[in-house]
Design an enzyme around this catalytic site. Structure first.
Site, PDB file in Angstrom:
ATOM      1  CB  CYS A  63      67.248  32.697   7.035  1.00 26.14           C
ATOM      2  SG  CYS A  63      66.896  34.980   7.251  1.00 26.14           S
ATOM      3  NE  ARG A  64      63.976  34.983   0.304  1.00 28.00           N
ATOM      4  CZ  ARG A  64      63.782  35.928  -0.557  1.00 28.00           C
ATOM      5  NH1 ARG A  64      64.860  36.280  -1.336  1.00 28.00           N
ATOM      6  NH2 ARG A  64      62.764  37.029  -0.315  1.00 28.00           N
TER       7      ARG A  64
END
Length: 98
Positions: A63-64
């Site tokens: 993810c980020r």
């Protein structure tokens, strides 16, 4: 939960290792660039699309920053999937993107 660093993933890709990467970010985040070859399944849809994954394969979740992929890893582990969370997420990624 098993973890792997962005540097380790990048090294494995450079060595030509076949990896199963699942990006759990939202569509607009993925549009800005994802790890080449990564499958995109937003975190909110993981529960409904997990049947697209093979329980006999290991998946690296991205993810980020590592938080959402950690939540996805917990969910998938509960359902019998073999998963690894990429710590630091795309913020730590220095490799190529597509």
């Amino acid at each position: 939960m098993k973890t792997i660093t962005a540097k380790e993933v990048e090294k494995l890709l450079r060595e030509g290792k076949p990896l199963n990467i699942v990006d759990v970010r939202e569509a607009d985040e993925v549009a800005a660039g994802k790890i080449p070859g990564a499958m995109h399944i937003p975190l909110g849809l993981i529960e409904f699309r997990m049947d697209e994954l093979d329980k006999n394969k290991e998946y690296i979740l991205v993810c980020r920053s590592g938080g959402r992929s950690g939540r996805a890893a917990e969910l998938l582990e509960k359902h019998g999937y073999c998963v690894v969370n990429m710590t630091g997420g795309m913020l730590a990624w220095e490799g190529p993107v597509e």
